[in-house]
Design a protein around this motif. Structure first.
Motif, mmCIF file in Angstrom:
data_model
loop_
_atom_site.group_PDB
_atom_site.id
_atom_site.type_symbol
_atom_site.label_atom_id
_atom_site.label_comp_id
_atom_site.label_asym_id
_atom_site.label_seq_id
_atom_site.Cartn_x
_atom_site.Cartn_y
_atom_site.Cartn_z
ATOM 1 N N GLU A 1 68.544 25.423 44.507
ATOM 2 C CA GLU A 1 69.438 24.819 43.617
ATOM 3 C C GLU A 1 70.980 24.895 43.794
ATOM 4 O O GLU A 1 71.723 24.072 43.199
ATOM 5 N N ASP A 2 71.351 25.843 44.342
ATOM 6 C CA ASP A 2 72.948 25.887 44.643
ATOM 7 C C ASP A 2 73.420 24.827 45.678
ATOM 8 O O ASP A 2 74.697 24.620 45.801
ATOM 9 N N GLY A 3 72.460 24.093 46.329
ATOM 10 C CA GLY A 3 73.163 22.985 46.980
ATOM 11 C C GLY A 3 73.330 23.148 48.309
ATOM 12 O O GLY A 3 73.791 22.449 49.085
ATOM 13 N N LYS A 4 73.370 24.651 48.690
ATOM 14 C CA LYS A 4 73.954 25.129 50.165
ATOM 15 C C LYS A 4 72.711 25.936 50.860
ATOM 16 O O LYS A 4 72.694 25.529 52.070
ATOM 17 N N ARG A 5 72.326 26.886 50.176
ATOM 18 C CA ARG A 5 71.012 27.493 50.917
ATOM 19 C C ARG A 5 69.589 26.358 51.291
ATOM 20 O O ARG A 5 69.482 25.697 50.479
ATOM 21 N N LEU A 6 69.090 26.838 52.200
ATOM 22 C CA LEU A 6 67.787 25.921 52.199
ATOM 23 C C LEU A 6 66.667 26.886 51.966
ATOM 24 O O LEU A 6 66.512 28.102 52.693
ATOM 25 N N ILE A 7 65.897 26.373 51.271
ATOM 26 C CA ILE A 7 64.464 27.125 50.809
ATOM 27 C C ILE A 7 63.476 26.830 51.867
ATOM 28 O O ILE A 7 62.424 27.369 52.125
ATOM 29 N N HIS A 8 63.871 25.763 52.968
ATOM 30 C CA HIS A 8 62.678 25.325 53.685
ATOM 31 C C HIS A 8 63.648 24.515 54.807
ATOM 32 O O HIS A 8 64.419 23.486 54.531
ATOM 33 N N CYS A 9 63.279 24.709 56.107
ATOM 34 C CA CYS A 9 63.603 23.845 57.340
ATOM 35 C C CYS A 9 62.835 23.912 58.255
ATOM 36 O O CYS A 9 62.183 24.852 58.948
ATOM 37 N N HIS A 10 62.115 22.560 58.514
ATOM 38 C CA HIS A 10 60.963 22.356 59.547
ATOM 39 C C HIS A 10 61.516 21.957 60.647
ATOM 40 O O HIS A 10 62.004 20.630 60.754
ATOM 41 N N LEU A 11 61.507 22.578 61.833
ATOM 42 C CA LEU A 11 61.772 21.979 63.212
ATOM 43 C C LEU A 11 60.617 21.815 64.135
ATOM 44 O O LEU A 11 59.630 22.593 63.943
ATOM 45 N N THR A 12 60.578 21.010 64.942
ATOM 46 C CA THR A 12 59.829 20.889 65.986
ATOM 47 C C THR A 12 60.628 21.001 67.383
ATOM 48 O O THR A 12 61.513 20.482 67.871
ATOM 49 N N ILE A 13 59.894 22.098 67.976
ATOM 50 C CA ILE A 13 60.496 22.504 69.203
ATOM 51 C C ILE A 13 59.426 22.415 70.503
ATOM 52 O O ILE A 13 58.414 23.110 70.409
ATOM 53 N N ASN A 14 59.768 21.573 71.536
ATOM 54 C CA ASN A 14 58.668 21.640 72.526
ATOM 55 C C ASN A 14 57.176 21.142 72.135
ATOM 56 O O ASN A 14 56.271 21.907 72.663
ATOM 57 N N GLY B 1 55.933 22.361 69.231
ATOM 58 C CA GLY B 1 55.373 23.007 68.191
ATOM 59 C C GLY B 1 56.531 23.208 66.920
ATOM 60 O O GLY B 1 57.704 22.777 67.014
ATOM 61 N N ALA B 2 55.837 23.700 66.057
ATOM 62 C CA ALA B 2 56.498 23.670 64.548
ATOM 63 C C ALA B 2 57.330 25.337 64.555
ATOM 64 O O ALA B 2 56.803 26.340 64.793
ATOM 65 N N LEU B 3 58.524 25.170 64.053
ATOM 66 C CA LEU B 3 59.162 26.436 63.662
ATOM 67 C C LEU B 3 59.823 26.237 62.311
ATOM 68 O O LEU B 3 60.701 25.228 62.174
ATOM 69 N N MET B 4 59.668 27.196 61.428
ATOM 70 C CA MET B 4 60.334 27.033 59.983
ATOM 71 C C MET B 4 61.238 27.995 59.857
ATOM 72 O O MET B 4 61.319 29.134 60.296
ATOM 73 N N LEU B 5 62.285 27.684 59.083
ATOM 74 C CA LEU B 5 63.397 28.378 58.844
ATOM 75 C C LEU B 5 63.836 28.609 57.041
ATOM 76 O O LEU B 5 63.424 27.475 56.484
ATOM 77 N N ASN B 6 64.309 29.631 56.636
ATOM 78 C CA ASN B 6 64.884 29.553 55.543
ATOM 79 C C ASN B 6 65.934 30.333 55.209
ATOM 80 O O ASN B 6 66.170 31.465 56.174
ATOM 81 N N ASP B 7 66.893 30.436 54.152
ATOM 82 C CA ASP B 7 68.159 31.363 54.124
ATOM 83 C C ASP B 7 67.415 32.349 53.353
ATOM 84 O O ASP B 7 66.625 32.672 52.695
ATOM 85 N N PRO B 8 68.208 33.489 53.369
ATOM 86 C CA PRO B 8 67.996 34.611 52.540
ATOM 87 C C PRO B 8 68.025 34.370 50.931
ATOM 88 O O PRO B 8 69.032 33.631 50.698
ATOM 89 N N PHE B 9 67.367 34.929 50.107
ATOM 90 C CA PHE B 9 67.180 34.891 48.671
ATOM 91 C C PHE B 9 66.946 36.266 48.163
ATOM 92 O O PHE B 9 66.071 36.408 47.448
ATOM 93 N N PRO B 10 68.080 36.963 48.239
ATOM 94 C CA PRO B 10 67.800 38.438 47.725
ATOM 95 C C PRO B 10 67.498 38.660 46.155
ATOM 96 O O PRO B 10 66.853 39.305 45.756
ATOM 97 N N GLU B 11 68.042 37.476 45.391
ATOM 98 C CA GLU B 11 67.697 37.480 44.014
ATOM 99 C C GLU B 11 66.131 37.200 43.756
ATOM 100 O O GLU B 11 65.741 37.573 42.609
ATOM 101 N N PHE B 12 65.505 36.762 44.909
ATOM 102 C CA PHE B 12 64.036 36.632 44.588
ATOM 103 C C PHE B 12 63.218 37.301 45.444
ATOM 104 O O PHE B 12 61.925 37.538 46.044
ATOM 105 N N GLY B 13 63.840 38.628 45.858
ATOM 106 C CA GLY B 13 63.236 39.580 46.747
ATOM 107 C C GLY B 13 63.305 39.377 48.387
ATOM 108 O O GLY B 13 62.283 39.757 48.993
ATOM 109 N N ILE B 14 63.844 38.313 48.586
ATOM 110 C CA ILE B 14 63.879 37.757 50.153
ATOM 111 C C ILE B 14 65.161 38.262 50.843
ATOM 112 O O ILE B 14 65.965 36.980 51.181
ATOM 113 N N PRO B 15 65.471 39.503 50.883
ATOM 114 C CA PRO B 15 66.896 39.689 51.631
ATOM 115 C C PRO B 15 66.979 39.638 53.223
ATOM 116 O O PRO B 15 65.739 39.027 53.628
#
Length: 285
Positions: A193-206, A208-222
């Protein structure tokens, strides 16, 4: 709209606005003053139905929050006829819980009101969130009014194998680096919602799939420093993949050599602390 209907709508809007302000201030008596004694509540929290006439229950819920609540209504629409009215809106609730976690979510809200001798009173509250219809029974609490999802699009085919999902310090920068170092192709990204952090990013490398997200310490994901794992890339040309990654800024932690089992193998650490293994069969001349 008649003048009577217009007057009723204005009165109801004022009632709802004051009720919302009472919620923001966590003023249980003021909240309850806007409801009927038998107000029926279908809330997000259990049970399936309850009553808003219980001051103790409301105070107990308020006590789980630090400071005032963030509460606002969007797209408020009011329809009134005679002594009955209903109002629909999208509600946004936010705040900090006593354990330090932060909450921010949108949900749907419908209020049913009755005209009484003390003015308009809320007789029914109905809150709900949609569920993802993929069999997961997961509540779609990550949606917001500006979410753009094509619900008629065909479902994505399931991805095979085990897929790494990395919690990195800066998901956007990480994705851009992987594009340079490993020719990563970005398939999808979703912002918080802050328009800056990513809750999900799906990449394909070679392939295969690789997923990324930013930390969300306020939701217990530091964020935690990565350790104890290596991402292996099995490629056709070890030297090509190696040199491209090193040129992009990857650090050599194990030189690329012919390993004891007969393949080219080496390890690199990217600028975000992730270790990569480059593997390729030795080409026979």
């Amino acid at each position: 709209m008649s003048s009577t209907e217009s007057s009723s709508t204005a009165e109801i809007r004022a009632v709802i606005e004051d009720w919302a302000e009472a919620l923001r201030q966590k003023d249980a008596d003021r909240v309850l003053s806007h409801g009927t004694k038998d107000c029926l509540v279908f809330s997000l929290a259990p049970p399936l139905k309850g009553s808003d006439a219980d001051a103790d229950g409301l105070e107990q819920w308020f006590s789980t929050w630090r400071g005032p609540l963030g509460y606002r209504l969007q797209e408020l629409d009011i329809s009134a006829s005679g002594d009955v009215a209903f109002a629909t809106s999208l509600a946004h609730l936010s705040g900090e819980k006593q354990d330090g976690s932060k909450v921010a979510l949108w949900y749907r809200q419908t209020l049913g009101l009755k005209r009484t001798d003390k003015g308009w009173k809320i007789a029914h509250q109905h809150e709900s969130v949609p569920f993802y219809m993929d069999g997961s029974l997961k509540a779609a609490v990550d949606l917001e009014p500006t979410s753009k999802i094509d619900w008629n699009a065909p479902p994505h085919p399931p991805m095979a194998g085990v897929i790494a999902y990395l919690n990195v310090e800066n998901a956007d920068a990480t994705a851009k680096f992987y594009a340079r170092a490993f020719a990563a192709k970005e398939e999808d990204r979703k912002y918080a919602e802050d328009g800056k952090r990513l809750i999900h990013c799906h990449l394909t490398i070679n392939g295969g799939a690789l997923m990324l997200n930013d930390p969300f310490p306020e939701f217990g994901i530091p964020w935690k420093a990565p350790e104890g794992f290596v991402l292996h890339l099995l490629v056709d040309d070890a030297h090509f993949w190696w040199e491209r990654a090193v040129a992009a800024g990857a650090e050599v932690t194990m030189p690329l050599e012919i390993a004891f089992w007969g393949d080219h193998y080496g390890q690199l650490r990217d600028p975000f602390g992730i270790t990569w293994g480059i593997v390729a069969p030795v080409k026979k001349s």
